[in-house]
Design an enzyme around this catalytic site. Structure first.
Site, PDB file in Angstrom:
ATOM      1  N   SER A  31      20.517 131.473  -5.627  1.00 37.63           N
ATOM      2  CA  SER A  31      20.611 130.040  -5.894  1.00 37.63           C
ATOM      3  C   SER A  31      20.300 129.248  -4.622  1.00 37.63           C
ATOM      4  O   SER A  31      20.385 129.779  -3.519  1.00 37.63           O
ATOM      5  CB  SER A  31      22.011 129.702  -6.402  1.00 37.63           C
ATOM      6  OG  SER A  31      22.234 130.349  -7.623  1.00 37.63           O
ATOM      7  N   GLY A  32      19.961 127.966  -4.821  1.00 41.02           N
ATOM      8  CA  GLY A  32      19.624 127.114  -3.689  1.00 41.02           C
ATOM      9  C   GLY A  32      18.113 126.947  -3.579  1.00 41.02           C
ATOM     10  O   GLY A  32      17.340 127.632  -4.248  1.00 41.02           O
ATOM     11  N   ASP A  58      18.377 136.280  -2.182  1.00 38.26           N
ATOM     12  CA  ASP A  58      19.212 135.074  -2.221  1.00 38.26           C
ATOM     13  C   ASP A  58      19.234 134.418  -0.846  1.00 38.26           C
ATOM     14  O   ASP A  58      19.048 135.088   0.173  1.00 38.26           O
ATOM     15  CB  ASP A  58      20.638 135.455  -2.664  1.00 38.26           C
ATOM     16  CG  ASP A  58      21.458 134.253  -3.113  1.00 38.26           C
ATOM     17  OD1 ASP A  58      20.968 133.121  -3.057  1.00 38.26           O
ATOM     18  OD2 ASP A  58      22.616 134.467  -3.531  1.00 38.26           O
ATOM     19  N   GLY A  76      27.481 129.711  -0.320  1.00 40.12           N
ATOM     20  CA  GLY A  76      28.280 128.880  -1.222  1.00 40.12           C
ATOM     21  C   GLY A  76      28.087 127.395  -1.024  1.00 40.12           C
ATOM     22  O   GLY A  76      28.767 126.597  -1.664  1.00 40.12           O
ATOM     23  N   GLU A 104      26.940 134.741  -7.098  1.00 40.89           N
ATOM     24  CA  GLU A 104      26.046 135.335  -6.082  1.00 40.89           C
ATOM     25  C   GLU A 104      26.608 136.650  -5.554  1.00 40.89           C
ATOM     26  O   GLU A 104      25.880 137.623  -5.365  1.00 40.89           O
ATOM     27  CB  GLU A 104      25.837 134.352  -4.922  1.00 40.89           C
ATOM     28  CG  GLU A 104      24.984 133.152  -5.312  1.00 40.89           C
ATOM     29  CD  GLU A 104      24.906 132.083  -4.244  1.00 40.89           C
ATOM     30  OE1 GLU A 104      23.947 131.316  -4.274  1.00 40.89           O
ATOM     31  OE2 GLU A 104      25.801 132.006  -3.378  1.00 40.89           O
ATOM     32  N   LYS A 129      19.028 128.704  10.027  1.00 44.89           N
ATOM     33  CA  LYS A 129      20.256 129.326   9.494  1.00 44.89           C
ATOM     34  C   LYS A 129      20.728 130.509  10.351  1.00 44.89           C
ATOM     35  O   LYS A 129      21.824 131.017  10.143  1.00 44.89           O
ATOM     36  CB  LYS A 129      19.990 129.851   8.076  1.00 44.89           C
ATOM     37  CG  LYS A 129      19.411 128.839   7.104  1.00 44.89           C
ATOM     38  CD  LYS A 129      20.460 127.940   6.548  1.00 44.89           C
ATOM     39  CE  LYS A 129      19.979 127.004   5.469  1.00 44.89           C
ATOM     40  NZ  LYS A 129      19.482 127.659   4.276  1.00 44.89           N
TER      41      LYS A 129
HETATM   42  C1  5RP Z   1      24.397 128.554  -2.916  1.00 45.23           C
HETATM   43  C2  5RP Z   1      24.031 129.306  -1.706  1.00 45.23           C
HETATM   44  C3  5RP Z   1      22.656 129.085  -1.160  1.00 45.23           C
HETATM   45  O1  5RP Z   1      22.008 130.304  -1.057  1.00 45.23           O
HETATM   46  C4  5RP Z   1      22.775 128.436   0.183  1.00 45.23           C
HETATM   47  O2  5RP Z   1      23.536 127.245   0.036  1.00 45.23           O
HETATM   48  C5  5RP Z   1      21.409 128.136   0.786  1.00 45.23           C
HETATM   49  O3  5RP Z   1      20.804 127.084   0.102  1.00 45.23           O
HETATM   50  P1  5RP Z   1      19.382 126.526   0.512  1.00 45.23           P
HETATM   51  O4  5RP Z   1      18.397 127.632   0.311  1.00 45.23           O
HETATM   52  O5  5RP Z   1      19.165 125.348  -0.411  1.00 45.23           O
HETATM   53  O6  5RP Z   1      19.458 126.079   1.960  1.00 45.23           O
HETATM   54  O7  5RP Z   1      24.768 130.083  -1.150  1.00 45.23           O
HETATM   55  O8  5RP Z   1      25.733 128.788  -3.282  1.00 45.23           O
END
Ligand code: 5RP
Length: 238
Positions: free
Chosen positions: A35-36, A90, A104, A112, A130
């Site tokens: 997700s994300g 993910d 999260g 997840e 990150k």
């Molecule tokens: C969602 C998550 C996502 O993987 C995390 O927040 C990263 O999001 P993005 O790819 O939009 O930066 O853990 O619960």
């Protein structure tokens, strides 16, 4: 979306998401779909490959990802029917060099973690911002049941103090009167910690508190990490 409308960080996220398909996905695989925004780049690319003949089935880690996957034409299956998955791809909010993560930020950490740990392999997809030397600048999300959440929070604060985190601020996402509800109908307590000295111990300790369903520390879950850069390239971490 063309590159002029994307930020450098979005270009890096897209690079990780697209490269993940080429590097790790093979026909016949059962895939966990993260997700994300980074994961959604991966899912849209997967849809293109499916239209070109790739045969895969995906298990989404959120209702949001299920919608993106359906729109992209990625066939979806049920985790309870598919058995062990081959691979989960993910995103993450932070990742250190031992591949420990905070996840999260999108409130999807429970599904997840279930999907990632139901997979033979998990690859984290992140942009270069990150990658951190130590976890904790990103507030740690903890999914708790709504009933008695303030009592759960008290126990969490005690545990955090025992981990040297006496100054931790623990806030309910969305606020007490309009809390955000997860896909499982729980609430999220975001813990502003600053730095986590013992992520492995904290991960286990938090899950021992009644009312805590799961927490956003993912230690020992990722096998690899793919890092995207604003120049559109992606490389494995390490
Ligand atoms: C969602 C998550 C996502 O993987 C995390 O927040 C990263 O999001 P993005 O790819 O939009 O930066 O853990 O619960």
């Amino acid at each position: 979306m063309n590159d002029e409308t994307l930020s450098p960080q979005d270009i890096a996220k897209r690079a990780a998401g697209v490269a993940a398909i080429d590097c790790y996905v093979r026909t016949g695989m059962k895939l966990g779909l993260g997700s994300g925004s980074t994961s959604h780049w991966m899912v849209r690319t997967l849809g293109e490959r499916v239209r070109a003949g790739l045969d895969v089935v995906g298990v989404p880690t959120s209702t949001g990802t299920a919608e993106v996957a359906l729109e992209a034409g990625v066939p979806l299956g049920d985790l309870d029917d598919l058995g062990e998955l081959d691979l989960t791809l993910d995103g993450a909010d932070e990742i250190d060099r031992q591949l420990r993560m905070i996840k999260g930020g999108g409130a999807c950490l429970l599904w997840e973690k279930i999907v990632a740990t139901a997979s033979k392999r998990m690859v984290a997809l992140v942009d270069d911002k990150k990658v951190v030397e130590g976890l904790g600048a990103f507030p740690l999300p903890v999914e708790v049941v709504r009933f008695g959440w303030t009592a759960t929070r008290r126990l969490m604060e005690r545990l955090l103090a025992a981990h040297g985190l006496e100054r931790a601020e623990v806030v309910i996402r969305g606020g007490p009167t309009t809390p955000l509800l997860t896909d499982s109908g729980n609430v999220i307590l975001d813990c502003r910690l600053g730095a986590i000295a013992d992520p492995d111990g904290l991960m286990v300790g938090l899950n021992g508190i009644p009312g805590v369903v799961e927490n956003g520390l993912f230690c020992g879950v990722a096998d690899k990490a793919l890092v995207g850069y604003p120049d559109g390239t992606a490389r494995e971490l390490g």
